[in-house]
Design an enzyme around this catalytic site. Structure first.
Site, PDB file in Angstrom:
ATOM      1  CG  ASP A 146      -2.269   0.598   1.000  1.00 31.87           C
ATOM      2  OD1 ASP A 146      -2.274   1.783   0.661  1.00 31.87           O
ATOM      3  OD2 ASP A 146      -3.308  -0.070   1.143  1.00 31.87           O
ATOM      4  CG  HIS A 221      -5.155   3.855   0.596  1.00 30.95           C
ATOM      5  ND1 HIS A 221      -4.755   2.549   0.419  1.00 30.95           N
ATOM      6  CD2 HIS A 221      -6.386   3.934   0.041  1.00 30.95           C
ATOM      7  CE1 HIS A 221      -5.704   1.886  -0.224  1.00 30.95           C
ATOM      8  NE2 HIS A 221      -6.707   2.701  -0.466  1.00 30.95           N
ATOM      9  CB  SER A 558      -9.111   0.572  -0.462  1.00 28.40           C
ATOM     10  OG  SER A 558      -8.346   0.649  -1.620  1.00 28.40           O
TER      11      SER A 558
END
Ligand SMILES: *[C@@H]1O[C@H](CO)[C@@H](O)[C@H](O)[C@H]1NC(C)=O
Ligand SMILES: *[C@@H]1O[C@H](CO)[C@@H](O)[C@H](O)[C@H]1NC(C)=O
Ligand SMILES: *[C@@H]1O[C@H](CO)[C@@H](O)[C@H](O)[C@H]1NC(C)=O
Ligand SMILES: *[C@@H]1O[C@H](CO)[C@@H](O)[C@H](O)[C@H]1NC(C)=O
Ligand SMILES: *[C@@H]1O[C@H](CO)[C@@H](O)[C@H](O)[C@H]1NC(C)=O
Ligand SMILES: *[C@@H]1O[C@H](CO)[C@@H](O)[C@H](O)[C@H]1NC(C)=O
Length: 780
Positions: A146, A221, A558
């Site tokens: 990620d 994220h 996600s």
């Protein structure tokens, strides 16, 4: 070779989406990174493999120095190959080299609390629940590919963590604002991959404060997905006071290994991603969480690095969990569809953020918002976006508050009502537009969805089209329309849930419709988890100060992906010997089809219809049931190879993916439907077809299962044998399912289920069938 040199990969959540788009265009002209793939490594010594790569390159480029300058990565652990900066003609030459199986032009990928764990009944207070049985996932190492990690987040405090296992070979790779002290007994490894990105997009400029050349997360994220999967509980967590409570990961005792492959400016390079797979396999992770992907059209399984990297991982017993994409609710939008990965759709939970709107006539309406910061207790003038369009705005997008469509004289100091349109679907765009013309608030009318965008600078309320129309009617009947916002509240348990999220990408898989995708749904709407304070430096509060966020509500597949990652980690701690396919089977066959009122789960987007397997695969993940599935459908590497043969790929291409020399015994497409998956998907039933499956008993040794069928519409289904008996010598049983139709029309998909039941376990196998007319075109 891929026909499309520029596959764009990105993280699959919404926060970064706008930035990423800018990069797609920047990329197309500059790339010359190629991935030279050489299959399974031929030498035991990684160093020799590396030398071989340099030799090949020196040969082509004329010197050792040139080779050194050109090579970015030497892949030498899971498989052999390298990434290098090459011209097209050099790439063509290298492709001819003995031992070189394929040369893939590099491509760019992009990325995809905590009420959700209670909602899923993953709760330490449940005595024989999955957390207790798995010791919260201890003993399992989760690799996360990620945007990196914010190691200071309280979610990664290692007080109660065990030391990493002796077989762990990962490292803590230093870089900007990241040194050895940032790894601990929770973050046991951290690496970063930048060469592919740099070679294609150019250098990042870390001095502008939006990126760190290190595993440190500047985007948020990766911190969000990592803490969702394995964060330890943090009390009094909230997003600006909303959703306050314990934020916790699903497998709080699992270890984390961070592979930073995506950057906050948008995008992740395929060369970097493949290097991360190579390292993760070498390091010894037990599973991988990959919340990123590239939108359709899908690359073939022999050209897509995510499919190649994950094949090797799964071959080594490492489960790979991916997000399904955020391109729903339209059909055939699902991505990451290789049969060896787990593809996760997003669903809603029972939490909501209602916000009351009061109109000047005292009528009250309820929308949703994530806004808490301004003194709201006052009426503001209300205008309709279309009525205050600037002169040069085009007719179709003015009402939707598209960029540069509003007249700033007319919008200043007012709340603007906007309607989602075909050309402008984004609430975020509308709020930016209104902010740019000094409006004080936005009401955005859109298709019903529970995905709420957060807003810092102005109140921003989402309503459905019905409420939007009610407001418009009020505005037309009064001279000076006004509106007042109440503060957003957090409610629990008052929403019917789960529902499949509006944005979640839908099946069937556009590249292999005989493989049902997505596999499963998990919470992915308004999920609270840790965030990177660096990411929020882009966000200013009402008085223009930087606002460092510790936790954030985010939506996307996600966010759904690490939920399933955590459940896989827990299952792995309970059943360390189960293969990735066995774990996947357990999840799919036990997934739930019902909401909290035992009604069928509904899918947002296709108005209030019952969800079907193209929305949520086997259904909504049910962690406690998955512990004991009764029967499993196992699949081995050779089965996946046969699948690739049936896909029609040539021996060379398949050898590339498999990492060893493969000669297909048969390319018959009839094997496509016979891959031993826990679902049956027949995209082209012509009259009659029989499909074979094999189940392995993992329940009580002496078991007796009977088949029950809910046949898809217009199709008859028979199962043979209709009973399966297991004992201490018979652990595996084969059965056949025959499908028959008499329809004489080009059909559409219909859905059913096959259940194997022993009185305790219910092994649910989704059935998906589309009838087609033989020789459809030649007859007309
Ligand atoms: C095999 O397939 C690959 C990719 O699909 C293609 O590039 C290659 O030319 C094919 N090789 C042969 C020998 O047909
Ligand atoms: C690592 O960085 C921290 C600050 O982020 C600093 O306090 C510490 O001294 C550094 N450790 C080493 C070994 O450089
Ligand atoms: C929780 O955090 C808020 C700030 O976000 C603080 O005002 C409050 O005192 C905290 N409550 C507890 C019980 O720690
Ligand atoms: C709205 O309610 C307030 C207080 O309840 C009242 O004073 C006012 O007259 C009402 N306005 C209308 C238009 O009914
Ligand atoms: C904005 O509206 C004002 C007042 O109606 C008008 O004078 C001006 O020309 C408009 N500006 C644009 C760019 O449309
Ligand atoms: C298990 O079942 C098979 C087939 O019904 C039978 O042949 C075998 O003897 C059984 N084994 C035991 C240990 O009962």
């Amino acid at each position: 070779m891929a026909n499309r040199p520029w596959i764009y990969y990105g993280v699959l959540s919404f926060g970064l989406a706008v930035l990423q788009f800018l990069f797609v265009f920047a990329l197309a002209s500059t790339s010359n990174v190629h991935i030279v793939y050489m299959g399974k490594r031929q030498h035991g010594e990684p160093e020799l493999v590396s030398e071989l790569h340099h030799d090949i390159l020196s040969h082509i480029l004329g010197s050792k120095t040139a080779a050194k300058e050109s090579i970015l990565y030497s892949y030498k652990h899971g498989f052999s190959g390298f990434a290098a900066v090459l011209t097209h003609s050099q790439a063509t030459l290298i492709a001819e080299f003995p031992g070189v199986v394929n040369v893939i032009p590099n491509s760019i990928f992009s990325v995809h609390t905590t009420r959700s764990w209670d909602f899923l009944q993953v709760n330490p207070c449940i005595a024989d629940g999955i957390l207790a049985k798995s010791r919260s996932g201890s003993g399992t190492i989760i690799g996360v590919m990620d945007t990196g990690i914010w190691p200071e987040s309280k979610s990664f405090i290692d007080d109660f963590m065990e030391k990493p296992p002796s077989h762990w070979r990962g490292i803590c790779q230093e870089g900007q604002q990241f040194n050895l002290s940032h790894c601990n007994r929770k973050i046991i490894g951290a690496r970063w991959y930048y060469k592919g990105y740099k070679a294609e997009i150019g250098k990042l400029n870390p001095r502008d404060g939006v990126e760190f050349l290190s595993p440190r997360d500047a985007a948020g994220h990766g911190t969000h997905t990592s803490s969702t999967a394995a964060g330890v509980p943090v009390g009094n967590a909230s997003f600006m006071g909303l959703a306050r409570g314990f934020a916790r990961g699903g497998a709080p005792s699992a270890w984390l290994a961070i592979y930073k492959v995506c950057w906050s400016t948008g995008g992740c390079s395929a060369a970097d991603l493949l290097a991360a797979f190579d390292d993760a396999i070498f390091d010894g992770v037990n599973l991988l969480s990959v919340s990123l992907g590239s939108p359709p059209p899908l690359a073939s399984y022999v050209d897509d690095v995510l499919s190649i990297g994950s094949f090797h991982a799964v071959d080594k017993g490492i489960s790979v969990v991916c997000s399904a994409g955020n391109s729903g609710p339209f059909p055939q939008t699902v991505i990451n569809t290789a049969p060896w990965v787990l593809t996760v759709a997003a669903s809603t939970i029972d939490r909501a953020f209602p916000t009351v709107l009061t109109l000047g006539n005292n009528q009250t309406l309820v929308g949703q918002a994530l806004f808490t910061r301004m003194d709201l207790d006052k009426f503001y003038p209300l205008v309709y976006g279309e009525d205050i369009a600037s002169l040069d705005a085009d007719q179709t997008s003015a009402g939707s508050c598209d960029s540069h469509t509003l007249n700033d004289t007319l919008a200043r100091g007012k709340v603007v009502l906007c309607f989602q349109s075909r050309s402008q679907r984004s609430a975020v765009v509308a709020s930016r537009t209104v902010l740019s013309v000094k409006g004080v608030g936005v009401i955005f009318a859109e298709s019903p969805s529970k995905d709420v965008s957060s807003s810092w600078n102005l109140p921003y309320v989402q309503v459905d089209f019905t409420i939007g129309s009610t407001i418009l009617t009020y505005m037309e009947t009064t001279r000076n329309p006004v509106v007042k916002f109440s503060r957003t509240r957090t409610t629990l348990g008052q929403e019917i849930s789960p529902e499949v999220a509006f944005f979640s990408s839908r099946g069937p898989s556009s590249i292999s419709p005989s493989v049902l995708k997505p596999d499963i749904a998990a919470p992915g709407v308004n999920i609270l988890a840790s965030w990177s304070p660096a990411a929020s430096s882009l966000e200013l509060d009402a008085s223009g100060r930087k606002f460092p966020l510790q936790f954030k509500l985010e939506s996307g597949t996600s966010m759904a992906c690490p939920h399933v990652t955590a459940v896989v980690a827990l299952l792995r701690s309970i059943h360390p010997n189960w293969s990735p396919a066995a774990i996947k089977s357990a999840l799919i066959t036990t997934a739930s089809l019902e909401d909290q009122y035992n009604q069928n789960v509904v899918a947002e987007g296709a108005p209030y219809k019952q969800a079907d397997p193209f929305d949520y695969g086997g259904g909504h993940v049910d962690p406690n049931k998955a512990i004991s599935p009764g029967l499993i459908f196992d699949v081995g590497t050779s089965d996946y190879v046969q699948f690739l043969c049936s896909m029609g790929y040539n021996n060379t291409a398949i050898s590339l993916v498999a990492g060893s020399s493969i000669k297909c015994r048969s390319k018959s497409t009839k094997f496509l439907v016979n891959l031993n998956l826990p679902s049956i998907s027949i995209p082209d039933l012509k009259q009659r077809l029989t499909v074979t499956r094999t189940v392995t008993n993992v329940g009580p040794v002496n078991s007796f299962y009977t088949a029950r069928v809910q046949a898809p519409a217009r199709v008859s289904v028979t199962v043979s044998p209709p009973v399966l008996v297991f004992n201490s010598t018979v652990k595996k049983q084969k059965f056949k399912v025959s499908f028959c139709t008499f329809i004489r029309t080009q059909g559409r998909y219909s859905f059913g289920n096959l259940f194997w039941e022993d009185g305790f376990h219910v092994v649910k196998v989704p059935l998906v069938v589309r009838t087609v007319i033989q020789d459809f075109y030649s007859e007309t």
